[in-house]
Write a protein that holds these residues in place. Sequence first.
Motif, PDB file in Angstrom:
ATOM      1  N   TYR A  57      40.172  33.866  48.841  1.00  0.00           N
ATOM      2  CA  TYR A  57      39.422  35.030  48.551  1.00  0.00           C
ATOM      3  C   TYR A  57      38.162  34.968  49.394  1.00  0.00           C
ATOM      4  CZ  TYR A  57      36.091  38.137  45.785  1.00  0.00           C
ATOM      5  OH  TYR A  57      35.410  38.791  45.350  1.00  0.00           O
ATOM      6  N   GLU A  58      37.604  33.989  49.685  1.00  0.00           N
ATOM      7  CA  GLU A  58      36.486  33.823  50.389  1.00  0.00           C
ATOM      8  C   GLU A  58      36.820  34.254  51.974  1.00  0.00           C
ATOM      9  OE1 GLU A  58      33.484  30.478  49.272  1.00  0.00           O
ATOM     10  OE2 GLU A  58      35.535  29.619  49.173  1.00  0.00           O
ATOM     11  N   LEU A  59      37.977  33.761  52.435  1.00  0.00           N
ATOM     12  CA  LEU A  59      38.380  34.096  53.559  1.00  0.00           C
ATOM     13  C   LEU A  59      38.728  35.595  53.790  1.00  0.00           C
ATOM     14  CD1 LEU A  59      41.094  31.417  54.382  1.00  0.00           C
ATOM     15  CD2 LEU A  59      38.893  31.689  55.664  1.00  0.00           C
ATOM     16  N   GLN A  60      39.389  36.329  52.717  1.00  0.00           N
ATOM     17  CA  GLN A  60      39.568  37.954  52.831  1.00  0.00           C
ATOM     18  C   GLN A  60      38.324  38.374  52.857  1.00  0.00           C
ATOM     19  OE1 GLN A  60      40.339  39.837  49.180  1.00  0.00           O
ATOM     20  NE2 GLN A  60      42.319  40.258  49.808  1.00  0.00           N
ATOM     21  N   GLN A  61      37.482  37.980  51.925  1.00  0.00           N
ATOM     22  CA  GLN A  61      35.979  38.703  51.856  1.00  0.00           C
ATOM     23  C   GLN A  61      35.138  38.455  53.196  1.00  0.00           C
ATOM     24  OE1 GLN A  61      33.854  40.270  49.234  1.00  0.00           O
ATOM     25  NE2 GLN A  61      36.040  40.799  48.682  1.00  0.00           N
ATOM     26  N   ARG A  62      35.056  37.347  53.807  1.00  0.00           N
ATOM     27  CA  ARG A  62      34.497  37.227  55.220  1.00  0.00           C
ATOM     28  C   ARG A  62      35.052  37.943  56.061  1.00  0.00           C
ATOM     29  NH1 ARG A  62      30.685  33.682  57.380  1.00  0.00           N
ATOM     30  NH2 ARG A  62      29.684  33.668  55.186  1.00  0.00           N
ATOM     31  N   ALA A  63      36.302  38.135  56.273  1.00  0.00           N
ATOM     32  CA  ALA A  63      37.261  39.240  57.286  1.00  0.00           C
ATOM     33  C   ALA A  63      36.738  40.346  56.977  1.00  0.00           C
ATOM     34  CB  ALA A  63      38.727  38.806  57.027  1.00  0.00           C
ATOM     35  N   ARG A  64      36.591  41.134  55.802  1.00  0.00           N
ATOM     36  CA  ARG A  64      36.200  42.204  55.466  1.00  0.00           C
ATOM     37  C   ARG A  64      34.836  42.347  56.162  1.00  0.00           C
ATOM     38  NH1 ARG A  64      38.995  43.321  49.528  1.00  0.00           N
ATOM     39  NH2 ARG A  64      41.020  43.521  50.268  1.00  0.00           N
ATOM     40  N   PHE A  65      34.083  41.578  55.708  1.00  0.00           N
ATOM     41  CA  PHE A  65      32.552  41.546  56.225  1.00  0.00           C
ATOM     42  C   PHE A  65      32.352  41.847  57.548  1.00  0.00           C
ATOM     43  CE2 PHE A  65      28.523  39.239  56.460  1.00  0.00           C
ATOM     44  CZ  PHE A  65      27.677  40.408  56.077  1.00  0.00           C
ATOM     45  N   MET A  66      33.114  40.838  58.294  1.00  0.00           N
ATOM     46  CA  MET A  66      32.937  40.911  59.707  1.00  0.00           C
ATOM     47  C   MET A  66      33.553  42.170  60.375  1.00  0.00           C
ATOM     48  SD  MET A  66      33.899  36.895  60.647  1.00  0.00           S
ATOM     49  CE  MET A  66      33.100  36.739  62.037  1.00  0.00           C
ATOM     50  N   ASN A  67      34.711  42.611  59.735  1.00  0.00           N
ATOM     51  CA  ASN A  67      35.043  44.046  60.143  1.00  0.00           C
ATOM     52  C   ASN A  67      33.999  45.141  60.003  1.00  0.00           C
ATOM     53  OD1 ASN A  67      37.839  44.541  61.221  1.00  0.00           O
ATOM     54  ND2 ASN A  67      38.655  44.099  59.562  1.00  0.00           N
ATOM     55  N   VAL A  68      33.259  45.226  58.975  1.00  0.00           N
ATOM     56  CA  VAL A  68      32.038  45.996  58.741  1.00  0.00           C
ATOM     57  C   VAL A  68      31.198  45.695  60.020  1.00  0.00           C
ATOM     58  CG1 VAL A  68      30.249  46.765  57.457  1.00  0.00           C
ATOM     59  CG2 VAL A  68      32.634  46.370  56.430  1.00  0.00           C
ATOM     60  N   LEU A  69      30.717  44.584  60.231  1.00  0.00           N
ATOM     61  CA  LEU A  69      29.866  44.291  61.172  1.00  0.00           C
ATOM     62  C   LEU A  69      30.437  44.427  62.610  1.00  0.00           C
ATOM     63  CD1 LEU A  69      28.263  40.959  60.007  1.00  0.00           C
ATOM     64  CD2 LEU A  69      27.361  43.197  59.578  1.00  0.00           C
ATOM     65  N   LEU A 127      29.555  48.144  51.937  1.00  0.00           N
ATOM     66  CA  LEU A 127      30.298  47.279  51.999  1.00  0.00           C
ATOM     67  C   LEU A 127      31.357  47.306  50.745  1.00  0.00           C
ATOM     68  CD1 LEU A 127      27.551  44.312  52.242  1.00  0.00           C
ATOM     69  CD2 LEU A 127      29.283  45.101  54.319  1.00  0.00           C
ATOM     70  N   LYS A 128      30.753  47.867  49.655  1.00  0.00           N
ATOM     71  CA  LYS A 128      31.650  48.031  48.279  1.00  0.00           C
ATOM     72  C   LYS A 128      32.798  49.025  48.801  1.00  0.00           C
ATOM     73  CE  LYS A 128      31.627  49.594  43.642  1.00  0.00           C
ATOM     74  NZ  LYS A 128      30.801  50.391  42.394  1.00  0.00           N
ATOM     75  N   ASP A 129      32.513  50.004  49.491  1.00  0.00           N
ATOM     76  CA  ASP A 129      33.648  50.971  49.705  1.00  0.00           C
ATOM     77  C   ASP A 129      34.707  50.170  50.982  1.00  0.00           C
ATOM     78  OD1 ASP A 129      32.375  52.926  48.475  1.00  0.00           O
ATOM     79  OD2 ASP A 129      31.278  53.883  50.270  1.00  0.00           O
ATOM     80  N   ASN A 130      34.297  49.366  51.279  1.00  0.00           N
ATOM     81  CA  ASN A 130      35.243  48.704  52.275  1.00  0.00           C
ATOM     82  C   ASN A 130      35.734  47.211  51.786  1.00  0.00           C
ATOM     83  OD1 ASN A 130      35.445  49.941  55.111  1.00  0.00           O
ATOM     84  ND2 ASN A 130      33.182  50.107  54.645  1.00  0.00           N
ATOM     85  N   GLY A 131      35.442  46.986  50.277  1.00  0.00           N
ATOM     86  CA  GLY A 131      36.167  45.999  49.570  1.00  0.00           C
ATOM     87  C   GLY A 131      35.409  44.582  49.724  1.00  0.00           C
ATOM     88  N   VAL A 132      34.021  44.613  50.041  1.00  0.00           N
ATOM     89  CA  VAL A 132      33.351  43.584  50.176  1.00  0.00           C
ATOM     90  C   VAL A 132      32.246  43.451  48.926  1.00  0.00           C
ATOM     91  CG1 VAL A 132      31.605  42.198  51.648  1.00  0.00           C
ATOM     92  CG2 VAL A 132      33.328  43.671  52.794  1.00  0.00           C
ATOM     93  N   ASP A 133      32.390  42.437  48.307  1.00  0.00           N
ATOM     94  CA  ASP A 133      31.410  42.223  47.200  1.00  0.00           C
ATOM     95  C   ASP A 133      30.202  41.766  47.547  1.00  0.00           C
ATOM     96  OD1 ASP A 133      33.666  42.602  45.341  1.00  0.00           O
ATOM     97  OD2 ASP A 133      34.072  40.276  45.140  1.00  0.00           O
ATOM     98  N   PRO A 134      29.010  42.228  46.931  1.00  0.00           N
ATOM     99  CA  PRO A 134      27.604  41.834  47.047  1.00  0.00           C
ATOM    100  C   PRO A 134      27.394  40.182  47.229  1.00  0.00           C
ATOM    101  CG  PRO A 134      27.795  43.215  45.055  1.00  0.00           C
ATOM    102  CD  PRO A 134      28.943  43.070  45.778  1.00  0.00           C
TER     103      PRO A 134
END
Length: 419
Positions: A57-69, A127-134
């Motif tokens: 789950y953390e890997l998924q979240q960080r990957a999504r976050f890095m996509n946003v960045l 971030l929320k719209d892209n599936g990233v939790d606060p």
Amino acid sequence: MQTILTQAFSASLIRSLSRATVAITLSLALSSTAAPLAAQGLFSPAVTVDSSVITHYELQQRARFMNVLRTPGNPEIMARKELIKDRLKQAELARVGISPSEEEITAGMTELAGRANLSLNEFLTVLKDNGVDPETLRDFTEVGIGWREYIGGRFLSRARPTEVEIDRAMGQAGSGGVQVLLSELIVPINEQNAQQVQNLTDQVGEITSFAAFSTAATQYSASDSRNNGGRLPWMNLTKLPPQLQPIVLALDPGEITEPLPLQGAVAMFQMRGVREVVGSNQKYSAIEYAAYYLPGGRSPETLAQGQKIADSIDSCDDLYGIAKDQDPSILDRQSLVPAEIPQDIAIELAKLDDNEISLNLTRNQGQTLMLLMLCGRTAELGEGESRETVANALTHQRLTSLAESFLEQLRADALIVEK
């Protein structure tokens, strides 16, 4: 100096943030990874770093976050690398008792959002719209702030340049755009063969042709360039050791230097050509290199061992893993101004690009082989910069290098298991 540390924390990750980039939908990219992650169990361990667990789950979240960045590279691969680094940082921060306050974390998140011209609430919505939790943004910011404080406290005094170093960095870059074409002959010397080496260098000094020097280099030189008759490619003059530059420039084509003493060897260079290029050659305020020592000198077995190590590593940081659990003296990593580098090392480094390796040098009277790797060169800054700007740039460069080296030491000492 707080500005310097802030830049070191955020610049590489947020330089591409903008209102347009963070608003891009990632549904296609995310859907491609959802099925395998669900099959593995989102909250099952994906990596362990000593006793700390990184979940899928953390890997998924960080990957999504890095996509946003819009972080360069494959998000899934980069997420794994960055989370492992975060665990190493968190363990060290816990050891020394550094824990950012809630106010500091909120200020850090607000600053990151501001780089995209967004308020914190707007950024959290994207971030929320892209599936990233606060919590993903919070965890990222908390580690960054804590690490910035720790690195500043540990290394800032070492990273600050002296007035002399600032003066040097503010000098005009370049040396007339001069490149030189040299041939080299490097001969090991010790008490037993000193007379033979002197006789040889006397004979080489009388050579008047390129072909004869090439023959001598092929027969007697210990450098790998002997396989090419001692001939080196065109080289910027500023890559050579400062003390060697005027000697080389004084040569006419075909002329040979006097024997130059190195540690455990003597060197002679023949000028084959000089040319000017458009623009100027870059000068360097510092050169970083690593030396890993192997007992056995230039024996076939030791050279084979050195080549095997060279083939298995990609950067100087990889040498920490090679040297793990060995005497610390076996690995020496330095960042020095060119004039402070031993001449034999400086000559070898001049032939290398970043992360290239030489196995030409020895220590301990030839009994120890040196695996020499160029980590990187720090370019001098041009004229027109303020002293404060130059000082901040040098400090930032050194802090980044020191922090990365220290993190690699932590990685080498940790037990990392990827599932």
